[in-house]
Design an enzyme around this catalytic site. Structure first.
Site, PDB file in Angstrom:
ATOM      1  N   ASN A 150       0.744  -1.320   0.045  1.00 37.43           N
ATOM      2  CA  ASN A 150      -0.207  -0.206  -0.250  1.00 37.43           C
ATOM      3  C   ASN A 150       0.774   1.360   0.133  1.00 37.43           C
ATOM      4  O   ASN A 150      -0.035   1.964  -0.625  1.00 37.43           O
ATOM      5  CB  ASN A 150      -0.864   0.020   1.439  1.00 37.43           C
ATOM      6  CG  ASN A 150      -0.250  -0.220   2.863  1.00 37.43           C
ATOM      7  OD1 ASN A 150       0.725  -0.989   2.942  1.00 37.43           O
ATOM      8  ND2 ASN A 150      -0.821   0.291   3.390  1.00 37.43           N
ATOM      9  N   CYS A 282      -2.859   1.010   6.995  1.00 33.19           N
ATOM     10  CA  CYS A 282      -3.168   0.463   7.922  1.00 33.19           C
ATOM     11  C   CYS A 282      -4.229   1.142   8.991  1.00 33.19           C
ATOM     12  O   CYS A 282      -4.883   1.035   9.806  1.00 33.19           O
ATOM     13  CB  CYS A 282      -1.863   0.424   9.004  1.00 33.19           C
ATOM     14  SG  CYS A 282      -0.146   1.365   8.225  1.00 33.19           S
ATOM     15  N   GLU A 454       8.550   1.851  15.168  1.00 38.73           N
ATOM     16  CA  GLU A 454       9.450   2.685  14.153  1.00 38.73           C
ATOM     17  C   GLU A 454       9.305   3.381  13.577  1.00 38.73           C
ATOM     18  O   GLU A 454       8.375   4.519  13.857  1.00 38.73           O
ATOM     19  CB  GLU A 454       8.551   1.387  12.363  1.00 38.73           C
ATOM     20  CG  GLU A 454       9.779   0.542  12.070  1.00 38.73           C
ATOM     21  CD  GLU A 454       8.774  -0.308  10.686  1.00 38.73           C
ATOM     22  OE1 GLU A 454       8.050   0.321   9.418  1.00 38.73           O
ATOM     23  OE2 GLU A 454       9.911  -0.584  10.682  1.00 38.73           O
TER      24      GLU A 454
HETATM   25  P1  NAD Z   1       0.169  -9.040   3.516  1.00 39.19           P
HETATM   26  O1  NAD Z   1       0.008  -9.783   5.053  1.00 39.19           O
HETATM   27  O2  NAD Z   1      -0.550  -9.489   2.263  1.00 39.19           O
HETATM   28  O3  NAD Z   1       2.024  -9.121   2.331  1.00 39.19           O
HETATM   29  C1  NAD Z   1       2.807  -8.260   3.719  1.00 39.19           C
HETATM   30  C2  NAD Z   1       4.293  -9.151   2.915  1.00 39.19           C
HETATM   31  O4  NAD Z   1       4.519 -10.209   3.528  1.00 39.19           O
HETATM   32  C3  NAD Z   1       4.764  -9.332   1.196  1.00 39.19           C
HETATM   33  O5  NAD Z   1       5.805  -8.490   1.547  1.00 39.19           O
HETATM   34  C4  NAD Z   1       3.724 -10.551   1.154  1.00 39.19           C
HETATM   35  O6  NAD Z   1       4.599 -10.903   0.045  1.00 39.19           O
HETATM   36  C5  NAD Z   1       4.655 -11.188   2.579  1.00 39.19           C
HETATM   37  N1  NAD Z   1       3.812 -12.447   2.832  1.00 39.19           N
HETATM   38  C6  NAD Z   1       3.296 -12.958   2.853  1.00 39.19           C
HETATM   39  N2  NAD Z   1       2.819 -14.778   2.689  1.00 39.19           N
HETATM   40  C7  NAD Z   1       4.209 -14.447   3.522  1.00 39.19           C
HETATM   41  C8  NAD Z   1       4.657 -15.305   4.948  1.00 39.19           C
HETATM   42  N3  NAD Z   1       3.563 -16.130   4.739  1.00 39.19           N
HETATM   43  N4  NAD Z   1       5.833 -15.065   4.912  1.00 39.19           N
HETATM   44  C9  NAD Z   1       6.384 -14.117   4.943  1.00 39.19           C
HETATM   45  N5  NAD Z   1       6.130 -13.093   4.464  1.00 39.19           N
HETATM   46  C10 NAD Z   1       4.828 -13.704   3.953  1.00 39.19           C
HETATM   47  O7  NAD Z   1      -0.271  -7.875   3.786  1.00 39.19           O
HETATM   48  P2  NAD Z   1      -0.343  -6.388   1.991  1.00 39.19           P
HETATM   49  O8  NAD Z   1      -1.893  -7.140   1.732  1.00 39.19           O
HETATM   50  O9  NAD Z   1       0.509  -6.715   1.273  1.00 39.19           O
HETATM   51  O10 NAD Z   1      -0.812  -5.696   3.058  1.00 39.19           O
HETATM   52  C11 NAD Z   1      -1.688  -5.090   3.705  1.00 39.19           C
HETATM   53  C12 NAD Z   1      -1.607  -5.006   4.963  1.00 39.19           C
HETATM   54  O11 NAD Z   1      -0.779  -4.665   5.779  1.00 39.19           O
HETATM   55  C13 NAD Z   1      -3.549  -4.629   5.786  1.00 39.19           C
HETATM   56  O12 NAD Z   1      -3.322  -6.133   6.126  1.00 39.19           O
HETATM   57  C14 NAD Z   1      -1.999  -3.440   6.998  1.00 39.19           C
HETATM   58  O13 NAD Z   1      -3.062  -3.083   8.161  1.00 39.19           O
HETATM   59  C15 NAD Z   1      -1.422  -3.713   6.749  1.00 39.19           C
HETATM   60  N6  NAD Z   1      -0.558  -2.478   7.292  1.00 39.19           N
HETATM   61  C16 NAD Z   1      -0.240  -2.354   7.972  1.00 39.19           C
HETATM   62  C17 NAD Z   1       1.188  -1.274   8.636  1.00 39.19           C
HETATM   63  C18 NAD Z   1       0.890  -0.717   9.956  1.00 39.19           C
HETATM   64  O14 NAD Z   1       2.168   0.056   9.872  1.00 39.19           O
HETATM   65  N7  NAD Z   1       0.679  -1.025  10.895  1.00 39.19           N
HETATM   66  C19 NAD Z   1       1.340  -0.289   7.235  1.00 39.19           C
HETATM   67  C20 NAD Z   1       0.721  -0.573   5.758  1.00 39.19           C
HETATM   68  C21 NAD Z   1       0.076  -1.711   5.945  1.00 39.19           C
END
Ligand code: NAD
Length: 480
Positions: A150, A282, A454
């Site tokens: 995102n 997020c 962070e």
């Molecule tokens: P996601 O969890 O699907 O993916 C995040 C990353 O993890 C990607 O690079 C993905 O390829 C990787 N990934 C997927 N499966 C994995 C596994 N089993 N092991 C290790 N890595 C793996 O999230 P997304 O759809 O890319 O992002 C949206 C989510 O991120 C939402 O829940 C949002 O709230 C959260 N988010 C949080 C913050 C924060 O700072 N708290 C900021 C931005 C987004």
């Protein structure tokens, strides 16, 4: 069309896996780029390079790291329109969001440069005569970063820049839908003169590459931003190795609007806080909790504004709502709308989609039994919930498993401060939306929104470890 290779040990290399994936533009479904995908052999090369480089990079002077980070900021400053275009094409960012994200990172790099000179230890009095007792903070070695789609450029650069400032080397796995944003970070640091091996970028399948990073013993810290579900998996994989993790996860952040609020101002804050990047943020204020005396007036004014938001071509500077990252996400959002309406919620506007574009949608009369009350929709969908008074609003705000950001609007600053202390969230913004970040602040959440902070000094704490050193001046008396 551009083809992007992996960035390993200072070189752009073809993936040994032989896999090259299409990187799609979510607005049109056209192929924007072709991107090499790391397999196990590629990841091994990246980890070996980062591991080899860790001693020399860890021994660099603060001013050498500072110089590279400042140079990276200048390189980026000259490439902002190009980076922003990538964020629009592969991520569906609107013009405004893409320019904001690219520009924010210039400041972030400058701020990280400043941290290089602020890695402080302490001296302590000792119980032994002549003993000088001190702490020093040392880099961890290899840090792995796993980034979401995102804010793919901002969030990944935050991890990389602060890890490098602390003297660590890095392996970055960008999200599958936004790999080029991650590879641009490597281009910028390469142009800035970063030595080989210090940063490696390996797009690839999340489950395989991400999990391999979480379990490799050479990686000392996994810094992850993404969903709660994947964060939990990474934490469980890292725990047996006593590996450090920082987890920035999902949210269902509340915005409380109290009865004395200026309604037009509250509407503007609510609108920005949920509809920036189509709600794929997020810290989005996806639950707006309004005190009863102004509930009806707020709902009417809010829905009227939301109906005016331009949906469509992300390259048009007037567009507010672009595409969701994938068409499938529209189904998730729509499922939440249908479930809520089926249980008695009122649809004030939106509720339809075309391709990957979901109309900005407002639900009133949302109650705790509805999916949208609890689960992250990660789309342009918001609930407006009525609360009898400020205490009831606080209770609803805390009635969630998440705890990332929060906001409240009132002129009663005494009440605002009391509620700020009692809101179960890592961040509270008074008289603002819940969406706010700066490079040097402690960004992060509690409960299902993750652990660790962070940004600036807080990242430096996470990304170094304390070592106790003593120096005996003169001779110590030993008992035998
Ligand atoms: P996601 O969890 O699907 O993916 C995040 C990353 O993890 C990607 O690079 C993905 O390829 C990787 N990934 C997927 N499966 C994995 C596994 N089993 N092991 C290790 N890595 C793996 O999230 P997304 O759809 O890319 O992002 C949206 C989510 O991120 C939402 O829940 C949002 O709230 C959260 N988010 C949080 C913050 C924060 O700072 N708290 C900021 C931005 C987004």
């Amino acid at each position: 069309m551009n083809e992007y290779r992996l960035f390993i040990d200072g070189e752009w290399v073809a993936a040994q896996s032989g896999i090259i994936a299409d990187d799609l533009d979510p607005a049109t479904d056209a192929v924007f780029a072709r991107v090499h995908q790391a397999g196990p052999e590629d990841l091994e090369m990246a980890l070996a390079a980062a591991y080899r480089a860790r001693e020399s990079w860890g021994a660099t002077l603060a001013r050498e790291r500072e110089e590279i980070l400042l140079r990276a900021a200048e390189v980026l400053a000259a490439r902002i329109p190009e980076v922003a275009e990538v964020l629009r094409r592969e991520g569906g960012a609107t013009f405004g969001k893409s320019m904001f994200e690219a520009s924010f990172v210039v400041n972030l790099l400058r701020s990280a440069a400043g941290e290089c000179r602020r890695i402080f230890g302490a001296t302590m009095p000792s119980d032994s005569p002549g003993l000088v007792s001190m702490t020093v903070r040392r880099p961890l070695g290899v840090v792995a970063g796993i980034a979401p789609f995102n804010f793919p450029f901002l969030l990944a650069t935050k991890k990389v820049a602060l890890a490098l400032a602390a003297g660590n080397t890095f392996v970055l796995k960008p999200a599958g839908t936004t790999p080029v944003a991650g590879l641009l970070i490597a281009e910028i640091f390469q142009q800035a003169g970063l030595p080989r091996g210090v940063l490696n970028v390996v797009p690839g399948p999340g489950a395989r590459i991400g999990e391999a990073l979480a379990t490799d013993p050479r990686v000392r810290l996994v810094t992850f931003t993404g969903s709660t579900e994947v964060g939990r998996r990474i934490a469980s994989l890292a725990a047996p190795l006593f590996k450090k993790v920082t987890l920035e996860l999902g949210g269902k952040s509340p915005l409380i609007v109290l009865r004395d609020a200026d309604i037009p101002y509250a509407v503007d804050a609510a609108c920005f806080g949920i509809f920036l990047h189509q709600g794929q943020v997020c810290m989005a204020n996806s639950r707006i909790i309004v005190e009863a005396p102004i509930y009806a007036a707020f709902c009417a004014a809010f829905a009227a504004k939301v109906k005016t938001l331009q949906v469509g071509d992300p390259h048009d500077p007037h567009t507010i709502i672009g595409p969701l990252i994938q068409r499938g996400q529209c189904e998730v959002v729509h499922g939440h709308v249908q479930d809520a309406v089926g249980k008695g919620a009122r649809l004030l506007c939106g509720g339809t989609s075309e391709g990957a574009f979901y109309q900005p949608t407002v639900l009133a009369g949302v109650t705790a039994d509805m999916q949208v009350y609890r689960d992250e929709s990660f789309g342009p969908l918001v609930s407006v919930i009525e609360a009898a008074d400020a205490e009831a609003a606080l209770h609803i705000a805390n009635d969630t498993s998440f705890g990332l950001s929060s906001a409240l609007i009132t002129n009663d600053l005494q009440l605002a401060f009391d509620l700020s202390l009692r809101l179960e969230a890592g961040m509270v913004h008074v008289n603002d939306s819940s969406v706010y970040d700066e490079p040097h602040v402690p960004f992060g959440g509690t409960r299902n929104s993750g652990m660790g902070r962070e940004g600036g000094h807080w990242s430096m704490e996470e990304m170094t470890e304390t070592k106790w050193i003593t120096i005996q001046l003169g001779k110590r008396h030993f008992p035998f």
